[in-house]
Design an enzyme around this catalytic site. Structure first.
Site, PDB file in Angstrom:
ATOM      1  N   SER A  17      12.324   7.071  -2.491  1.00  0.00           N
ATOM      2  CA  SER A  17      12.441   7.317  -1.053  1.00  0.00           C
ATOM      3  C   SER A  17      11.213   6.794  -0.333  1.00  0.00           C
ATOM      4  CB  SER A  17      12.595   8.819  -0.809  1.00  0.00           C
ATOM      5  OG  SER A  17      12.685   9.083   0.565  1.00  0.00           O
ATOM      6  N   GLY A  18      11.432   6.015   0.729  1.00  0.00           N
ATOM      7  CA  GLY A  18      10.345   5.442   1.501  1.00  0.00           C
ATOM      8  C   GLY A  18       9.940   4.051   1.067  1.00  0.00           C
ATOM      9  N   THR A  37      16.861   1.047   2.574  1.00  0.00           N
ATOM     10  CA  THR A  37      17.806   0.943   3.695  1.00  0.00           C
ATOM     11  C   THR A  37      17.513  -0.288   4.540  1.00  0.00           C
ATOM     12  OG1 THR A  37      18.029   3.352   3.739  1.00  0.00           O
ATOM     13  CG2 THR A  37      18.735   2.136   5.701  1.00  0.00           C
ATOM     14  N   ASN A  47       9.498   9.841   3.779  1.00  0.00           N
ATOM     15  CA  ASN A  47      10.165   8.814   4.581  1.00  0.00           C
ATOM     16  C   ASN A  47      10.761   9.465   5.808  1.00  0.00           C
ATOM     17  OD1 ASN A  47      11.472   6.585   5.532  1.00  0.00           O
ATOM     18  ND2 ASN A  47      12.912   6.393   3.858  1.00  0.00           N
ATOM     19  N   SER A  83      14.973   8.791   5.528  1.00  0.00           N
ATOM     20  CA  SER A  83      15.354   8.753   4.117  1.00  0.00           C
ATOM     21  C   SER A  83      16.866   8.908   3.970  1.00  0.00           C
ATOM     22  CB  SER A  83      14.645   9.872   3.353  1.00  0.00           C
ATOM     23  OG  SER A  83      15.065   9.903   2.009  1.00  0.00           O
ATOM     24  N   SER A  84      17.483   8.026   3.188  1.00  0.00           N
ATOM     25  CA  SER A  84      18.924   8.137   2.904  1.00  0.00           C
ATOM     26  C   SER A  84      19.136   9.267   1.906  1.00  0.00           C
ATOM     27  CB  SER A  84      19.458   6.823   2.324  1.00  0.00           C
ATOM     28  OG  SER A  84      19.311   5.776   3.234  1.00  0.00           O
ATOM     29  N   GLY A 133      16.386   6.040  -5.797  1.00  0.00           N
ATOM     30  CA  GLY A 133      15.690   5.610  -6.998  1.00  0.00           C
ATOM     31  C   GLY A 133      15.379   6.779  -7.917  1.00  0.00           C
ATOM     32  N   GLU A 164      13.657   9.812  -9.504  1.00  0.00           N
ATOM     33  CA  GLU A 164      12.896  10.863  -8.834  1.00  0.00           C
ATOM     34  C   GLU A 164      12.219  11.758  -9.856  1.00  0.00           C
ATOM     35  OE1 GLU A 164      15.271  12.967  -6.028  1.00  0.00           O
ATOM     36  OE2 GLU A 164      15.351  11.291  -4.620  1.00  0.00           O
TER      37      GLU A 164
END
Length: 1137
Positions: free
Chosen positions: A107-108, A112, A157, A160-161, A387, A389
């Protein structure tokens, strides 16, 4: 063409990690940092792109950059995400290979944004056109909608998605986009009810409260204050640099572009508001007679407002929060819920409501952007998924996410090796087995249908008896204790039972990216994802169409006692489908890396990047690519780049490219074991060999540059000398010309002077001779003149004497005549004076007599005489003034002089009428036959529609042209004109309304003396021909729209498919001509024209009501038709001012 920097030219660091020498983790990180510090955020590992998030805008995504990378070889330019997107798109378009682009990272890291860049590049380089642009716009605008409902602010992020997204973009054979299909994976619905500190709920909640109008919030029963909602985190309600209000407007606009109807948007906002209201419902315990506590709603206001939003009876939902019904075969058992269970049920309902709404929106978007054509399409998939984690506290969500990443790593290694092996076989290079870590054993540990962790979790959730997270961990310790990648406090792989890094309620898995510690607390509940049946049934009873679609299991007709599939089972099946889909496509990889945790630019934290490099397996990827040959290049490109290193190949090699490369390598004395020849490429084993070639090329380029400079300088000096020599010749030639011209002018001037002197002497001599001759002639003339003068004077004196004598006689005679005349005049005057005196005396006498008589008569009739005289003078004056002030001869001029006296009112009105009739007659006498026919039609239209149809006033000023398409002259309609035998009275383009959806289809409308013809606008093919004798009536509304219905006689041959519902801007002219044609036909009665805001239209066997309402149409100022149900078409007409 302007030269561009290639992968090997002017490199900052190494552009392709495969060429990194020496290869180690430190050198890998140092190369990434060096490129990052110089704003080079993209680096290759073969065909894999590493993207480091710069956390700022860079000028590398301009339209010029798009054109620079368009249709270029992958390694031809410096590393860029556009190079990968272009390679994938060209392979799909030219080689008919389906592609997929896998974007991974934590994330970040910019996943996206990377997916947006890929989609925007493909949209920029593919074809153009109205339909293509519409599809591209819909595909691009689906991102803001999904981001609003699926993204949230996290500590890592700001956007973040919180779900995985896979989009299949479908293309036609030309490479133009036709549509797409979106798949979503594992929305983090637990975020709806709880967010970690410093994070936010999904964006849409804050956007709705900030950007919606006061009227909208009032309808949704919401308040702008975020603190009033329990589901929204207060410590990070706003994000710096993010305008939630502007983003809300963007999302609303994007939903409209994607295809959401206004009522659908309102339904979605109602459900979002209902989730917020649901979080404010609180419970209190209430003791029962049996000693058990029962939950009750504290404040029913929020419950009431939520039920009003969703159309649910308040008592039904309140009971569902207090009781739970368990069904087993034919038995039903109702149990009460305590406060904790009620809160669990509330949160479960909120999570299910939001996640099902999100899935419905994905399905709805797919319905809009899906390709309509049923032929085979080329497909490019874009996977934007979470991704790997590793958090301090890892739970069920991290386990599922890491399982997905294990599967992606497995398919990545398999496809990378397969691609390498296929290229070696294709090029005829001997394939050597590559040793690498195969994570299939870890995937098997997690997904095995019998002994896998997911299978055991499902089995534990489904078994009867007491099921807890501890019993699940015990089962793992029993079955997985021997597995080399599984550790727990009771497994044999744990080093010591007293290992404090491994708590009792946790287990550890050795993933390909490292060890991850999972806490089993919540595994069973999150996997069950249980929603009580009472809540599903309560939701289904809602008077809200969307709610019914989201909870189909609540229908009494679909009661299913079978437990729904678990979350883990559903995700495993989705991942399996995704893997099978990816294996059918050619993969392209983008590995996203986050440089720091501060979300700041120019900061590169090596420890954080090193951690990501490890769990992304980038070093493993480099080793796989370098296990065989590190670098490969086509013979033509290799020869073109290095041909200056050998005299035999420079400057032009005339033979095959491979032979040229062989000669080149032999001349450079490169060891044969360092390279190998394929069918179309040369393979170089060691990067040092490539760097050796590059160094020799750099030196050679310097020598060539010096040689080019020398030749250029010599050429420049020679050119300067020749230019000066040519200039000297030109200057000398011009000077000689000038000197000769000056000498010639001097000689010419002297000659002219001499000639002038000679001519002057001759002229003066001739003048003297002429003067002497003239003086002689003048002397003779003077003497003759004097002689003639003397004779003339003598004769004149004689004549004067004679004339004087004659004049004296005349004067005497005139005096005598005058005397006689004066005497006669005096006599006549005296006589006339006497006669005048007599006349005056007689006149006085007659006047006296008349006055005496008049006095007698005046006393009796004086008043009547004066009145008649006065009236006669007034009327005479009135007619004279009327003649001067008559209005113009235009029939539409309504002016008329004012009457001077009221007794002339009748005469004044009658004269005005007579004058108007007379000038109308004069005006009509100027008309041609065609103009008379037009005015007759206008008069007919006035009788039909005046004061009945709101559209009529706007048609008065428009002339009835008839043939608006010029069908007799336009070659486009030659085929249609030949198909119609009779003379076309009216030809225009109209819209035929479709009963199914209320949309219009363009048609050509032709009217002849015997029939009405409808034809296709593009092809000119006749679609329908209706004789006028089959028309029963015409129906129109009273509004300002152009809709009309042609109703056919029942039983006629034309009535098989039913009536026609049409729309035209020239409705008045069409119906007027139809009416006149029917009235002129003696065989039938005139056509009936019905004017009503609601009428029936026969479509085949069904009658449909067409209803006209005043409203705000979707398409601006024109009327729009919308199907409400199978029996009603509703036409929205703009309100007339």
């Amino acid at each position: 063409m302007e030269g561009k920097a290639s992968l090997l030219d002017n490199m900052i660091g190494v552009g392709d990690m495969v060429l990194l020498e020496p290869l180690s983790e430190d050198s890998f990180l140092e190369n990434l940092k060096k490129r990052f510090d110089h704003n080079e955020i993209y680096t290759y590992i073969g065909s894999v792109v590493i993207s480091v998030n710069p956390y700022r805008s860079l000028p590398i995504y301009t339209p010029e950059k798009v054109e620079e990378y368009r249709n270029r070889n992958f390694y031809e330019l410096s590393p860029h995400i556009y190079a990968l997107a272009d390679e994938a798109y060209r392979s799909l378009r030219d080689q008919d290979k389906d592609q997929c682009i896998l974007i991974t990272g934590e994330s970040g890291a910019g996943k996206t944004e990377a997916s947006k860049l890929v989609m925007s590049y493909v949209a920029a380089v593919c074809g153009k056109g109205q339909e293509v642009n519409k599809v591209k716009e819909q595909l691009l605008q689906s991102n803001p909608v999904l981001e609003a409902f699926g993204n949230a602010k996290t500590v890592r992020n700001d956007n973040s998605s919180r779900f995985g997204k896979y989009m299949d973009i479908e293309f036609d054979f030309k490479g133009d986009p036709l549509g797409g299909v979106i798949s979503n994976y594992l929305l983090e619905k637990s975020r709806v009810v709880k967010q970690p500190r410093g994070e936010r709920n999904f964006h849409v909640f804050y956007q709705l409260l900030s950007g919606a109008s006061d009227e909208t919030l009032k309808k949704l029963k919401l308040d702008r204050d975020v603190s009033k909602y329990n589901y929204l985190c207060l410590d990070s309600a706003s994000v710096s640099g993010v305008d939630d209000a502007a983003n809300f407007r963007t999302v609303r606009n994007a939903m409209q572009i994607v295809g959401f109807m206004e009522d659908e948007v309102q339904s979605v906002l109602q459900l979002v508001a209902a989730v917020l209201k649901l979080g404010n419902i609180e419970f209190k315990p209430e003791s029962r007679s049996n000693g058990l506590d029962e939950s009750r709603v504290k404040d029913k206001n929020d419950l009431k407002e939520m039920c009003e939003l969703l159309g649910i009876e308040q008592s039904v939902l309140e009971r569902a929060f207090s009781y739970r019904t368990v069904e087993a075969k034919s038995e039903k058992v109702s149990t009460t819920l305590n406060v904790a269970q009620a809160y669990y049920a509330r949160d479960a309902l909120a999570k299910n409501l939001y996640s099902r709404l999100f899935s419905w929106m994905v399905t709805r978007i797919n319905g809009s952007i899906k390709a309509q054509a049923k032929t085979r399409h080329k497909v490019m998939g874009v996977l934007d998924i979470y991704g790997f984690e590793i958090f301090e506290d890892n739970s069920f969500e991290q386990f599922i996410i890491n399982y997905c990443n294990e599967k992606l790593q497995q398919i990545f290694i398999e496809l990378t090796l397969r691609e390498e092996q296929e290229e070696y076989i294709r090029e005829g290079i001997e394939w050597t087995n590559i040793e690498y870590f195969n994570n299939a054993v870890i995937c098997d540990l997690m997904e095995n249908n019998q002994n896998g962790i997911l299978a055991m979790l499902d089995e534990e959730c489904l078994r009867p008896g007491t099921v807890t997270d501890e019993t699940f961990l015990d089962k793992l310790n029993t079955i997985c204790a021997e597995h080399q990648h599984f550790e727990s406090r009771l497994s044999k792989n744990s080093k010591f039972l007293t290992d404090h890094s491994l708590p009792h309620n946790c287990f550890r898995i050795q993933h390909y990216a490292g060890k991850v510690l999972y806490r089993v607390e919540g595994f069973v509940d999150k996997n069950n994802d249980l929603l009580y049946r009472d809540l599903s049934q309560a939701m289904y009873k809602a008077n809200h169409n969307l709610i019914k679609q989201l909870f189909p299991e609540g229908s009494p007709a679909k009661i299913n006692l079978k437990r729904p599939p678990t979350a883990g089972f559903q995700f495993k099946a989705s991942v399996g489908t995704l893997m099978r889909n990816l294996q059918t496509k050619n993969p392209n990889y983008i590995r996203c890396i986050k440089p720091n945790d501060k979300k700041a630019s120019h900061i590169f934290t090596e420890s954080l990047v090193c951690h990501q490099v490890r769990y992304l397996g980038l070093m493993e990827n480099v080793r796989v690519r370098r296990a065989g040959y590190a670098f490969r290049q086509a013979y033509e490109a290799c020869l073109e780049r290095y041909k200056m290193l050998c005299k035999k190949t420079w400057p032009h090699w005339k033979g095959p490219a491979r032979q040229g490369v062989e000669v080149l390598m032999a001349d450079l004395k490169v060891p044969p074991e360092e390279y190998s020849y394929g069918r179309s490429k040369i393979f170089i084993r060691n990067p040092r060999t490539l760097f050796f070639l590059e160094e020799r090329r750099r030196q050679c380029l310097q020598d060539l540059a010096a040689l080019i400079q020398k030749i250029y300088r010599g050429w420049k000096c020679r050119r300067q000398f020749l230019l000066m020599k040519k200039s000297q010749v030109v200057v000398a030639a011009w000077y000689r010309r000038y000197a000769q011209e000056k000498k010639y002018k001097k000689i010419k001037h002297a000659t002219t002077v001499m000639q002038s002197y000679a001519r002057g002497w001759q002229a003066r001599k001739l003048l003297r001779q002429l003067k002497h001759q003239k003086r002689c002639e003048e002397a003779a003339t003077t003497i003759a003149a004097y002689w003639h003068g003397t004779q003339a004077r003598t004769e004149l004196r004689q004549l004067k004497e004679e004339a004087r004598n004659k004049h004296a006689v005349s004067v005497i005679w005139a005096g005598w005549q005058g005397t006689k005349a004066r005497r006669e005049l005096r006599r006549l005057k005296e006589e006339a004076r006497r006669k005048h005196a007599v006349a005056v005396i007689w006149a006085y006498w007659q006047g006296l007599k008349v006055r005496r008589e008049y006095r007698k008569f005046f006393r009796a009739n004086a008043g009547r005489k004066i009145y008649n005289f006065t009236v006669q003078r007034i009327i005479q004056k009135y007619f004279l003034n009327l003649r001067k002030n008559l209005p113009s001869m235009s029939p539409i001029d309504k002016s008329w002089p004012t009457r001077p006296y009221s007794f002339l009112d009748g005469v004044h009105t009658e004269l005005r009428r007579i004058f108007h009739l007379w000038r109308c007659k004069k005006y009509r006498s100027q008309f041609t036959e065609e103009k008379k026919a037009v005015y007759e039609e206008k008069l007919e239209a006035s009788e039909l529609f005046k004061d009945k149809k709101a559209l009529y006033p706007s048609s008065v000023s428009q002339s009835f042209k008839g043939d608006y398409l010029e069908i007799n002259k336009n070659p486009k309609y030659q085929k249609l004109h030949s198909a119609v035998d009779e003379k076309v009275l009216l030809a225009d383009t109209i819209s035929k309304i479709n009963r199914a959806n209320g949309k219009g289809t363009p048609r050509i409308f032709l009217l002849t003396k015997k029939s009405v013809v409808l034809a296709d606008q593009k092809t000119g093919q006749v679609k329908a021909s209706v004789p006028l004798l089959d028309l029963a009536s015409v129906s129109v509304s009273k509004q300002s729209d152009g809709f009309f219905a042609l109703k056919l006689k029942e039983g006629s041959a034309s009535a098989v498919k039913g009536d026609f519902l049409l729309s035209s801007e020239r409705l008045i002219e069409i119906i007027t001509k139809l009416y006149r044609l029917s009235a002129a036909n003696a065989e039938r009665v005139p056509l009936s024209v019905d004017i009503s805001d609601e009428f029936l239209v026969q479509f085949k066997n069904d009658k449909v009501c067409v209803k006209f309402i005043q409203g705000s149409p979707r398409n601006g100022n024109s009327a729009s038709c919308k199907r409400k149900n199978n029996r009603l078409l509703e036409v929205s007409v703009p309100s007339t001012p």
